[in-house]
Design an enzyme around this catalytic site. Structure first.
Site, short mmCIF file in Angstrom:
data_model
loop_
_atom_site.label_atom_id
_atom_site.label_comp_id
_atom_site.label_asym_id
_atom_site.label_seq_id
_atom_site.Cartn_x
_atom_site.Cartn_y
_atom_site.Cartn_z
N ASP A 1 0.82 -1.21 0.00
CA ASP A 1 0.00 0.00 0.00
C ASP A 1 0.86 1.26 0.00
O ASP A 1 0.58 2.21 -0.73
CB ASP A 1 -0.97 -0.01 1.19
CG ASP A 1 -0.26 -0.18 2.52
OD1 ASP A 1 0.61 -1.05 2.62
OD2 ASP A 1 -0.58 0.57 3.47
N THR B 1 1.49 -7.92 -1.40
CA THR B 1 1.66 -8.07 0.05
C THR B 1 1.11 -9.42 0.47
O THR B 1 -0.01 -9.77 0.10
CB THR B 1 0.95 -6.96 0.86
OG1 THR B 1 0.91 -7.34 2.24
CG2 THR B 1 -0.46 -6.74 0.41
N ASP C 1 0.19 -10.14 3.37
CA ASP C 1 -0.85 -9.94 4.38
C ASP C 1 -2.26 -9.95 3.78
O ASP C 1 -3.24 -10.10 4.50
CB ASP C 1 -0.65 -8.60 5.11
CG ASP C 1 0.59 -8.60 5.99
OD1 ASP C 1 1.19 -9.68 6.15
OD2 ASP C 1 0.96 -7.54 6.49
N LYS D 1 1.00 -33.69 24.18
CA LYS D 1 1.42 -32.99 25.40
C LYS D 1 1.66 -31.50 25.21
O LYS D 1 1.92 -30.80 26.18
CB LYS D 1 2.68 -33.64 25.97
CG LYS D 1 3.93 -33.51 25.12
CD LYS D 1 5.12 -34.15 25.84
CE LYS D 1 6.40 -34.02 25.02
NZ LYS D 1 7.57 -34.62 25.71
N TYR D 2 1.58 -30.99 23.96
CA TYR D 2 1.86 -29.58 23.73
C TYR D 2 0.67 -28.87 23.11
O TYR D 2 -0.08 -29.42 22.30
CB TYR D 2 3.04 -29.40 22.76
CG TYR D 2 4.38 -29.76 23.33
CD1 TYR D 2 4.92 -29.05 24.40
CD2 TYR D 2 5.12 -30.82 22.81
CE1 TYR D 2 6.16 -29.37 24.93
CE2 TYR D 2 6.36 -31.15 23.32
CZ TYR D 2 6.87 -30.43 24.40
OH TYR D 2 8.10 -30.75 24.91
N GLY E 1 0.60 -10.51 9.79
CA GLY E 1 -0.65 -9.80 9.61
C GLY E 1 -0.85 -8.86 10.77
O GLY E 1 -1.54 -9.19 11.73
N ARG E 2 -0.24 -7.68 10.69
CA ARG E 2 -0.30 -6.74 11.82
C ARG E 2 -1.59 -5.95 11.83
O ARG E 2 -2.16 -5.68 12.88
CB ARG E 2 0.90 -5.78 11.77
CG ARG E 2 1.12 -4.99 13.05
CD ARG E 2 2.29 -4.07 12.93
NE ARG E 2 2.05 -2.98 12.01
CZ ARG E 2 1.38 -1.86 12.32
NH1 ARG E 2 0.88 -1.71 13.52
NH2 ARG E 2 1.22 -0.90 11.43
N GLU F 1 -0.50 -11.80 13.99
CA GLU F 1 0.58 -11.01 14.59
C GLU F 1 0.09 -9.74 15.27
O GLU F 1 0.57 -9.36 16.34
CB GLU F 1 1.58 -10.65 13.48
CG GLU F 1 2.75 -9.81 13.89
CD GLU F 1 3.59 -9.38 12.70
OE1 GLU F 1 4.74 -8.97 12.91
OE2 GLU F 1 3.10 -9.46 11.56
N TYR G 1 8.73 -14.87 7.51
CA TYR G 1 9.75 -14.79 6.46
C TYR G 1 9.83 -16.08 5.63
O TYR G 1 10.15 -16.02 4.43
CB TYR G 1 11.11 -14.47 7.08
CG TYR G 1 11.07 -13.19 7.88
CD1 TYR G 1 10.95 -11.96 7.23
CD2 TYR G 1 11.10 -13.19 9.26
CE1 TYR G 1 10.87 -10.78 7.95
CE2 TYR G 1 11.02 -12.01 10.00
CZ TYR G 1 10.91 -10.81 9.32
OH TYR G 1 10.83 -9.65 10.04
#
Length: 702
Positions: A200, A226, A228, A271-272, A280-281, A360, A567
């Site tokens: 943008d 982008t 995003d 177990k996790y 994506g802010r 994010e 990334y």
């Protein structure tokens, strides 16, 4: 090592099989580079033209009209074929040109194919046309650093990820000096057109450069890039002109493949909880697509959180004749409860594991966080204005800062006119993890803005989740459900009667498929007390070892693994969709240049539908720009697109949320998206979000 060994090693290294398996290029890579994506039908014409589509209109910002007078009234233009071009039309289309291309911002899969499309169309129109690639992003334009792109160079990068062909950079051509340097570069190279491939901000730069260079005869075309997915263009009536920027599909698929592997791992060692933060802010498009690709157990969508309304709090406030404005928007505390509810419910059916996807920028959608930032900015600014010493020098330790806030809260109780920081603010702030309190109170930037990028989103949320889970565990509400078969085998193996102890230990022993320990049994001490109360144990006796084993098995241990996906997805080789999309974007760019356009963004309409319906168009960039606060001042920018909560894709995810949580006996609902491939007819041909949104906007067939 003997001489014989050295000769043997030399022979080994020259062996054809060794050379083949250690070569830089494998056959799959070679096949990928040799593949040519299909072109939209209109590009089969020997000559093209642009046709204004006046039905698409925009709300024009007065400031954009003032600063971009020469391009603000551009129309949406469709690329159309010319069956019998005149000599003048054919000559204009086929004249030799010099076209500059630059990548701007972070890499996105498919960028090389934009250049390939431009190059193929340009040399087809006139073999003498030169395509110049500016090196290292906009710095290459400013400093006149470029390379002449040849067929060999372009072919070497077809259908490959990254921006390695000419590299990229984040410099913006946004000052008088930089614009002057860019103008001189264009003049020195005799450029007819400059193509800016970016997000943008980069397309905003393209609009201003189009305005600045118009009188120089240099056309400027933007290309939406982008991962995003936050460049989406609609006209003022809501008609979709650009459904998605390129690179999004590939990044989402790359993330989904890795997260799908974690789904497999989680359901294997049980177990996790894997906490997966995806890029994506400002928008949650990637999180939404990953949810559809993987069926992760929990997925947070920031836009949904910002629209949340706590009706219970509103009713309580209304009962006292007040309005609770803080009831609008999700709080961190409530969000942690929502997450914990899913974790506890899964544990109750023996699934003390899972996968959660977090965008994010999720914290930017939390109402109280935004409120905190605004209030704290004001508090710090007011203090700095009223005192000789700045806030961060006066209060250097966290405790000193917190004590100052507590004093403000006390003031609000004594002075009704003081509302900047009240008791509720102070209580909510006290709930935050210490490191996040420190983050929110950190020194502002030179514009007085909060440095959001420095906050560890996952750490903030999961810190609250772990605290609340610990409380639930202490209250006996967070338990691991045990199968009846496991319970009976364990008890019999230890020489204990399962029928005797079952009603003593479990709240649902009579009809539960997964047995849950009673809430009042929270420790060995309370276990002893309950057994004595139920006459299953006498005072002074020890708890049978089998019963102790069952108790310990019911105690949950919340373990997390945190992952960040960004990334790696940016550098992935593109999907068929992104390869085809970007190649046609490149062809569209040349069509816009050949027809004399400037200040336009190349786009493909109907991306969300079948390839046969794709329509290459140019979208005017100027009308997309509006004033927005950036770094403390109003600036003309292209508005980022966020997830629409009324879209079909979000509604489907919302409707399937309970199913994917899988808080029931039986297997999880995980989906395997499969590897990214090129040309496999079984591969999906577009992002799932786009496919669903197309269905949502299409009337059902009769």
């Amino acid at each position: 090592m003997t001489e014989k060994d050295l000769i043997s090693l030399d022979s080994l290294m020259k062996h054809p099989d060794v050379v083949k398996v250690t070569a830089k290029e494998n056959q799959q890579l070679i096949d990928r580079r040799e593949s040519i994506p299909p072109s939209c039908e209109v590009f089969e014409n020997s000559c093209i033209a642009l046709e204004d589509r006046g039905q698409y209109e925009f709300e024009i910002d007065p400031e954009a009209a003032r600063k971009l007078p020469d391009i603000i009234h551009n129309k949406v233009q469709a690329v159309v074929g010319v069956e019998c071009p005149s000599e003048e039309e054919a000559a204009e289309h086929g004249k030799a040109r010099a076209i500059g291309v630059v990548f701007s911002g972070g890499p996105a899969p498919g960028g090389h194919n934009v250049i390939a499309g431009i190059y193929d169309a340009a040399v087809k129109a006139n073999p003498d046309t030169k395509v110049l690639g500016f090196l290292m992003g906009p710095d290459g334009v400013i400093e006149n650093e470029y390379t002449v792109l040849t067929k060999e160079i372009v072919d070497n990068y077809r259908n490959l990820g990254g921006f390695g062909m000419i590299k990229t950079g984040r410099t913006k051509i946004d000052s008088v000096k930089k614009v002057s340097s860019a103008r001189q570069t264009c003049k020195d190279l005799g450029l007819d057109a400059l193509v800016i491939i970016g997000g943008d901000d980069s397309n905003t730069n393209a609009a201003f450069l189009a305005q600045e260079l118009k009188d120089d005869g240099v056309q400027v075309i933007g290309v939406p890039k982008t991962i995003d997915g936050d460049i989406q263009v609609r006209d003022k009536s809501g008609n979709v002109l650009c459904a998605m920027s390129f690179g999004f599909h590939t990044a989402a698929r790359a993330f989904a493949t890795e997260i799908s592997n974690l789904c497999t791992d989680a359901s294997s060692d049980v177990k996790y909880w894997h906490i997966c933060k995806v890029m994506g802010r400002v928008a949650s498009h990637l999180a939404l697509e990953v949810a559809l690709q993987t069926h992760a157990n929990l997925t947070l969508i920031g836009e949904e959180l910002s629209e949340y309304v706590d009706y219970e709090r509103i009713q309580k406030a209304e009962a006292t004749g007040q309005t609770d404005y803080t009831a609008y928007g999700m709080t961190l505390r409530h969000l942690s409860r929502v997450i914990c509810n899913g974790i506890v419910r899964r544990a109750a059916v023996g699934k003390n594991y899972g996968v959660m996807v977090i965008p994010e920028g999720v914290l930017e959608f939390i109402n109280e966080i935004q409120t905190f930032i605004i209030k704290l900015n004001t508090i710090i600014a007011d203090f700095n204005e009223m005192h000789d010493r700045p806030f961060h020098l006066e209060f250097q330790r966290l405790e000193e800062k917190l004590e100052y806030l507590r004093r403000l809260a006390r003031r609000s109780r004594e002075d009704d006119s003081f509302t900047l920081w009240n008791t509720r603010d102070d209580d909510l702030f006290s709930d935050l993890p210490i490191f996040f309190q420190e983050g929110l109170l950190m020194e502002r930037d030179s514009h007085g803005n909060f440095p959001f990028s420095q906050v560890e989103t996952d750490k903030v949320i999961m810190g609250l989740v772990q605290d609340y889970l610990a409380w639930l565990r202490d209250q006996g509400k967070y338990k691991v459900g045990l199968t009846r078969d496991y319970y009976e085998k364990t008890m019999k193996k230890g020489g204990a009667d399962p029928q005797l102890y079952g009603p003593v230990l479990f709240r649902n022993y009579q009809d539960g498929e997964f047995l849950l320990m009673k809430e009042e049994i929270m420790s060995l001490k309370t276990l002893t007390q309950e057994m004595i109360r139920c006459n299953a144990l006498k005072e002074g006796e020890s708890i049978p070892s089998a019963v102790q084993a069952i108790y310990k098995k019911s105690i949950p241990s919340f373990k997390t693994q945190v992952h960040f996906y960004g990334y790696d997805g940016r550098g992935s080789d593109p999907t068929w969709f992104d390869c085809t999309y970007t190649y046609n974007l490149g062809l569209t760019v040349f069509s816009l240049i050949a027809a004399g356009a400037t200040g336009q963004m190349a786009a493909i309409r109907n991306l969300e539908r079948d390839f046969e319906t794709w329509e290459p168009i140019g979208i005017p960039i100027g009308p997309l720009m509006h004033l927005e606060e950036r770094k403390g001042k109003l600036t003309l920018v292209i508005e980022k697109s966020t997830v629409q909560l009324n879209s079909a894709s979000f509604q489907v995810v919302k409707n399937l949320r309970e199913k994917w949580l899988a808080a029931h006996p039986g297997p999880d609902e995980f989906r395997r998206p499969g590897p990214i491939s090129m040309g496999d007819p079984r591969s999906e041909d577009r992002p799932i979000t786009l496919a669903l949104n197309a269905l949502g906007s299409t009337p059902p067939e009769e």
